[in-house]
Design an enzyme around this catalytic site. Structure first.
Site, PDB file in Angstrom:
ATOM      1  N   PHE A 259      -5.091   1.257  -3.957  1.00  0.00           N
ATOM      2  CA  PHE A 259      -6.971   2.185  -4.092  1.00  0.00           C
ATOM      3  C   PHE A 259      -6.851   3.212  -4.517  1.00  0.00           C
ATOM      4  CE2 PHE A 259     -10.562   3.513  -1.490  1.00  0.00           C
ATOM      5  CZ  PHE A 259     -10.900   2.508  -1.462  1.00  0.00           C
TER       6      PHE A 259
ATOM      7  N   ASP B  79      -1.743   9.037  -7.357  1.00  0.00           N
ATOM      8  CA  ASP B  79      -2.790   9.632  -7.186  1.00  0.00           C
ATOM      9  C   ASP B  79      -2.586   9.861  -5.325  1.00  0.00           C
ATOM     10  OD1 ASP B  79      -5.333   9.277  -4.890  1.00  0.00           O
ATOM     11  OD2 ASP B  79      -5.727   7.397  -5.346  1.00  0.00           O
TER      12      ASP B  79
ATOM     13  N   LYS C 251      -8.613  14.646   0.467  1.00  0.00           N
ATOM     14  CA  LYS C 251      -8.969  13.649   1.843  1.00  0.00           C
ATOM     15  C   LYS C 251      -7.865  15.873   2.367  1.00  0.00           C
ATOM     16  CE  LYS C 251      -7.767   9.488   1.680  1.00  0.00           C
ATOM     17  NZ  LYS C 251      -8.462   9.261   3.460  1.00  0.00           N
TER      18      LYS C 251
HETATM   19  C1  LIG Z   1      -4.952   6.837  -2.667  1.00  0.00           C
HETATM   20  C2  LIG Z   1      -6.100   7.137  -2.921  1.00  0.00           C
HETATM   21  N1  LIG Z   1      -7.177   7.264  -3.410  1.00  0.00           N
HETATM   22  C3  LIG Z   1      -8.909   7.120  -3.496  1.00  0.00           C
HETATM   23  C4  LIG Z   1      -9.170   7.548  -2.748  1.00  0.00           C
HETATM   24  C5  LIG Z   1     -11.003   8.120  -2.510  1.00  0.00           C
HETATM   25  O1  LIG Z   1     -10.807   9.114  -2.058  1.00  0.00           O
HETATM   26  P1  LIG Z   1     -12.177   9.165  -1.501  1.00  0.00           P
HETATM   27  O2  LIG Z   1     -13.179   8.192  -0.515  1.00  0.00           O
HETATM   28  O3  LIG Z   1     -12.388  10.700  -0.960  1.00  0.00           O
HETATM   29  O4  LIG Z   1     -13.151   9.019  -2.170  1.00  0.00           O
HETATM   30  C6  LIG Z   1      -8.717   7.123  -1.765  1.00  0.00           C
HETATM   31  C7  LIG Z   1      -9.717   6.300  -0.243  1.00  0.00           C
HETATM   32  O5  LIG Z   1      -9.413   6.707   0.666  1.00  0.00           O
HETATM   33  C8  LIG Z   1      -7.052   7.242  -1.443  1.00  0.00           C
HETATM   34  O6  LIG Z   1      -6.689   6.516  -0.291  1.00  0.00           O
END
Ligand SMILES: Cc1ncc(COP(=O)(O)O)c(C=O)c1O
Length: 405
Positions: free
Chosen positions: A145, A230, A259
């Site tokens: 994700f 990520d 986050k």
């Molecule tokens: C690993 C990862 N990357 C990207 C995101 C996307 O972040 P945002 O919701 O702040 O755009 C998330 C959100 O849960 C995530 O867990």
């Protein structure tokens, strides 16, 4: 009680036959609870009922709700300077960038964004600029994700989420998770970068193996590719290291985070090795708010508390206690994850969504990350007593679910 907080009105607002009365777009399911206050690991709803929060806004409030140092930093900064354009320099963002670079081992530069998806957009654009025309493909993993913008949605290795939004931007390829041979087979001269999470969070809390991350690093070195990680969910102490990839002893070329960085104040960051970051020139990428003094002051306070509290060590200790207690419950088949990013895989036949709903009813917030697993990602400052209370409440929720079925 205002009309918006009355449960009857709430359910009426979200009733499927009357969506037009709800002021919010129907992108989220109907909320079961409306929270109005938080402190540490506790939340309270509009009716004054207290909850123990084992989810922390999905791994966001790493220092718990309303941390006094973050609140004070926001208060002071709000009275000093909230925002100026990125055409000008400001101090808090600069200091946060210096700290992040140190925690990542040095030698890099930071671009500030407002969210995880935007931090990842930066990484994707950087990979394209670095690779040049014809070398622009980003390979990511099935089950991953990376966000909900069009590019990060396509980087997300969950084809079922893509369909409604086709055509998505070109230049993304997905391979089986933790499978080095599959990754190698997907590489051709059009590939610029490999983009992976150290632990697939939304995908079910599935950690990478050491061999996989070591192998990816080696492959990237041999083929001249960027290894982009990520850390939006795993970063900043959550897994028991400052960054999840540090468990595997590899150094990526690009790291994204969000986050926990603002403890709930929206801020994201994309770090890159300086020679990679220098593929960007003025005008290539920008954002109005990213790194503005208010959000950066929050992040500066967050990082100071995190370092003072040694949150990676706390996450390791608390995660071990939580894991041991959960695994002692016969309803839990096993626990996976790292530090305080955990999933309790439930015994056969137990519906995680029903358990999460029963737990919420009993005042415990957690999340069914799959239909058979619960995700736990509490504040990194959670105490032993709070862990014990959470596991005891979860045991009652298991019993409630059995009684109901
Ligand atoms: C690993 C990862 N990357 C990207 C995101 C996307 O972040 P945002 O919701 O702040 O755009 C998330 C959100 O849960 C995530 O867990």
């Amino acid at each position: 009680m205002s009309p918006l907080t009355h449960p009857a009105h709430r359910s009426a607002m979200h009733a499927p036959h009357d969506q037009s009365r709800c002021p919010l777009m129907p992108t989220y399911g109907a909320p079961q609870v409306q929270f109005v206050r938080g402190e540490g690991v506790r939340l309270w709803d509009a009716d004054g009922k207290g909850y123990l929060d084992l989810l922390a806004g999905l791994a966001v409030t790493g220092l718990g709700h309303s941390h006094p140092a973050v609140a004070e930093a926001l208060y002071q900064q709000a009275q000093t300077l909230v925002h100026v354009s990125n055409l000008f320099g400001t101090e808090p963002g600069w200091q946060v960038a210096v700290t992040l670079d140190r925690l990542l081992g040095g030698g890099g530069q930071v671009f500030f964004a407002n969210s995880g998806a935007e931090a990842n957009e930066c990484a994707i654009k950087l990979a394209r600029k670095w690779g040049g025309r014809g070398k622009h493909v980003v390979v990511s993993a099935l089950g991953s994700f990376h966000g909900r913008t069009l590019a990060t949605l396509h980087a997300t290795g969950q084809p079922q989420k893509h369909e409604a939004f086709q055509p998505l931007p070109e230049g993304f390829r997905h391979v089986a998770w933790n499978d080095l041979a599959a990754l190698e087979a997907a590489i051709d001269p059009s590939v610029a970068a490999i983009f992976l999470e150290p632990v697939q969070g939304e995908g079910g809390v599935n950690p990478a193996t050491v061999e996989y991350f070591e192998g990816v690093r080696q492959l990237c070195d041999e083929r001249g590719l960027l290894f982009m990680v990520d850390e939006v969910q795993t970063g900043l102490g959550r897994t028991g290291e400052w960054f999840g990839h540090q468990h595997f002893g590899v150094k990526p070329d690009v790291v994204t985070m969000a986050k926990a960085l603002g403890n709930g104040v929206p801020i994201g960051a994309c770090w890159a090795r300086a020679d990679v970051a220098n593929a960007f020139e003025p005008g290539d990428h920008a954002t109005t708010y990213g790194g503005q003094p208010l959000a950066a002051a929050a992040a500066r306070a967050v990082l100071a508390v995190m370092e003072a509290e040694d949150v990676p060590a706390r996450a390791t200790r608390a995660g071990a206690r939580l894991t041991a207690l959960l695994e002692a419950d016969p309803h839990v088949a096993h626990v996976r994850g790292l530090g305080l990013l955990l999933a309790a895989q439930l015994a056969d036949g137990i519906d995680a969504r029903a358990v999460a709903a029963a737990a919420l009813e009993r005042g415990l917030v957690l999340n069914a990350v799959t239909s058979s697993a619960l995700r736990l990602a509490p504040s990194l400052l959670i105490t032993d007593d709070e862990i014990d209370e959470a596991v005891a409440t979860l045991a009652l929720a298991f019993t409630d679910t059995e009684t109901a079925s």
